[in-house]
Scaffold this motif. Structure first.
Motif, PDB file in Angstrom:
ATOM      1  N   LEU A  73       1.468  36.926  14.639  1.00  0.00           N
ATOM      2  CA  LEU A  73       0.633  37.066  13.798  1.00  0.00           C
ATOM      3  C   LEU A  73       1.186  37.056  12.478  1.00  0.00           C
ATOM      4  CD1 LEU A  73      -1.668  40.186  15.809  1.00  0.00           C
ATOM      5  CD2 LEU A  73      -1.867  37.483  15.793  1.00  0.00           C
ATOM      6  N   HIS A  77      -2.388  38.478   8.573  1.00  0.00           N
ATOM      7  CA  HIS A  77      -3.763  38.016   9.125  1.00  0.00           C
ATOM      8  C   HIS A  77      -4.551  39.367   9.693  1.00  0.00           C
ATOM      9  CE1 HIS A  77      -5.274  36.161  13.232  1.00  0.00           C
ATOM     10  NE2 HIS A  77      -5.083  35.478  12.621  1.00  0.00           N
ATOM     11  N   LEU A  79      -5.849  40.169  12.012  1.00  0.00           N
ATOM     12  CA  LEU A  79      -5.336  41.121  13.139  1.00  0.00           C
ATOM     13  C   LEU A  79      -4.291  42.175  13.817  1.00  0.00           C
ATOM     14  CD1 LEU A  79      -6.246  38.213  16.132  1.00  0.00           C
ATOM     15  CD2 LEU A  79      -7.511  40.967  15.837  1.00  0.00           C
ATOM     16  N   ARG A  80      -2.715  41.183  12.571  1.00  0.00           N
ATOM     17  CA  ARG A  80      -2.015  42.182  12.541  1.00  0.00           C
ATOM     18  C   ARG A  80      -2.180  42.822  11.819  1.00  0.00           C
ATOM     19  NH1 ARG A  80       3.260  39.465  10.636  1.00  0.00           N
ATOM     20  NH2 ARG A  80       5.266  41.628  10.718  1.00  0.00           N
ATOM     21  N   LEU A  82      -4.551  45.228  12.553  1.00  0.00           N
ATOM     22  CA  LEU A  82      -6.180  45.992  13.770  1.00  0.00           C
ATOM     23  C   LEU A  82      -4.630  45.827  14.296  1.00  0.00           C
ATOM     24  CD1 LEU A  82      -8.620  47.081  14.253  1.00  0.00           C
ATOM     25  CD2 LEU A  82      -8.048  44.172  14.829  1.00  0.00           C
ATOM     26  N   PHE A  83      -3.741  44.999  14.697  1.00  0.00           N
ATOM     27  CA  PHE A  83      -3.352  45.344  16.206  1.00  0.00           C
ATOM     28  C   PHE A  83      -1.919  47.020  16.221  1.00  0.00           C
ATOM     29  CE2 PHE A  83      -3.600  41.590  19.094  1.00  0.00           C
ATOM     30  CZ  PHE A  83      -5.665  41.378  19.154  1.00  0.00           C
ATOM     31  N   GLY A  88       0.288  38.761  19.647  1.00  0.00           N
ATOM     32  CA  GLY A  88      -0.904  39.363  20.745  1.00  0.00           C
ATOM     33  C   GLY A  88      -0.682  38.177  21.376  1.00  0.00           C
ATOM     34  N   ARG A  90      -3.263  34.791  23.059  1.00  0.00           N
ATOM     35  CA  ARG A  90      -4.781  34.144  23.167  1.00  0.00           C
ATOM     36  C   ARG A  90      -4.798  33.794  24.815  1.00  0.00           C
ATOM     37  NH1 ARG A  90      -6.188  32.306  18.582  1.00  0.00           N
ATOM     38  NH2 ARG A  90      -3.800  32.002  18.143  1.00  0.00           N
ATOM     39  N   ARG A  95      -9.440  33.946  22.893  1.00  0.00           N
ATOM     40  CA  ARG A  95      -9.222  35.020  21.928  1.00  0.00           C
ATOM     41  C   ARG A  95      -8.140  35.683  22.605  1.00  0.00           C
ATOM     42  NH1 ARG A  95     -15.101  37.934  25.131  1.00  0.00           N
ATOM     43  NH2 ARG A  95     -15.840  36.318  25.617  1.00  0.00           N
ATOM     44  N   VAL A  96      -8.049  36.873  21.572  1.00  0.00           N
ATOM     45  CA  VAL A  96      -6.639  37.578  21.074  1.00  0.00           C
ATOM     46  C   VAL A  96      -6.651  38.637  21.686  1.00  0.00           C
ATOM     47  CG1 VAL A  96      -4.664  37.856  19.210  1.00  0.00           C
ATOM     48  CG2 VAL A  96      -6.094  35.805  19.558  1.00  0.00           C
ATOM     49  N   TRP A  97      -5.896  39.047  22.676  1.00  0.00           N
ATOM     50  CA  TRP A  97      -6.038  40.666  23.144  1.00  0.00           C
ATOM     51  C   TRP A  97      -4.321  41.304  22.618  1.00  0.00           C
ATOM     52  CZ3 TRP A  97     -10.358  42.519  24.775  1.00  0.00           C
ATOM     53  CH2 TRP A  97     -10.798  42.108  25.053  1.00  0.00           C
ATOM     54  N   ASN A  98      -4.560  42.411  22.597  1.00  0.00           N
ATOM     55  CA  ASN A  98      -3.711  43.311  21.913  1.00  0.00           C
ATOM     56  C   ASN A  98      -2.864  44.046  23.122  1.00  0.00           C
ATOM     57  OD1 ASN A  98      -1.396  44.793  20.832  1.00  0.00           O
ATOM     58  ND2 ASN A  98      -3.158  46.391  19.208  1.00  0.00           N
TER      59      ASN A  98
END
Length: 141
Positions: A73, A77, A79-80, A82-83, A88, A90, A95-98
């Motif tokens: 990420l 980004h 998600l970076r 957020l995570f 992460g 994909r 969908r991308v998960w952490n």
């Protein structure tokens, strides 16, 4: 991250015979290992290394068993931030998960954040491949 997971597993294997075989079932053991860290009373900052290793392992289980791929990420980004991690996984549906964050959640919140349950209820994973034994699906009786 796959290499990080492998190094973690090799280090754990050198200290004891834990069946970390990248199977979905091995996530039950990961849950138990995190329970042990919690019972030890360590603060999260004191177990960052083991949690990162376990998170990399969880992500690699998703790669090997659910068809995910590791993704970097880039800075900025959404998600970076957020995570709280630069990587992460994909899933095949995009969908991308952490997994690293999920592992920290398991440590902080306890059994309600089971990593095995996370895997089993995960959206977007590839269906398990059917095992074909002798004579199955080959047109032979």
């Amino acid at each position: 991250m796959g290499r990080h997971a492998s190094e973690f597993v090799e280090g754990v294997a050198a200290r004891g015979r834990l069946p970390l075989d990248y199977s979905a079932g091995s996530l039950r053991l990961v849950d138990r290992l995190i329970d042990g860290l919690r019972r030890g009373g360590a603060a999260r900052e004191e177990v960052t290394g083991p949690l990162t290793g376990l998170g990399a392992y969880v992500g690699e289980v998703l790669v090997r068993q659910a068809g995910a791929v590791w993704v970097d990420l880039p800075p900025g980004h959404p998600l970076r931030s957020l995570f709280a991690h630069p990587v992460g996984v994909r899933m095949p549906d995009g969908r991308v998960w952490n997994p690293l964050g999920r592992t920290v959640n398991r440590f902080e919140r306890g059994p309600a954040e089971s990593l095995q349950t996370f895997f089993l209820t995960l959206h977007g994973r590839r269906p398990p491949r059917a095992r074909r034994g002798p004579g199955r699906g080959s047109g032979r009786p």
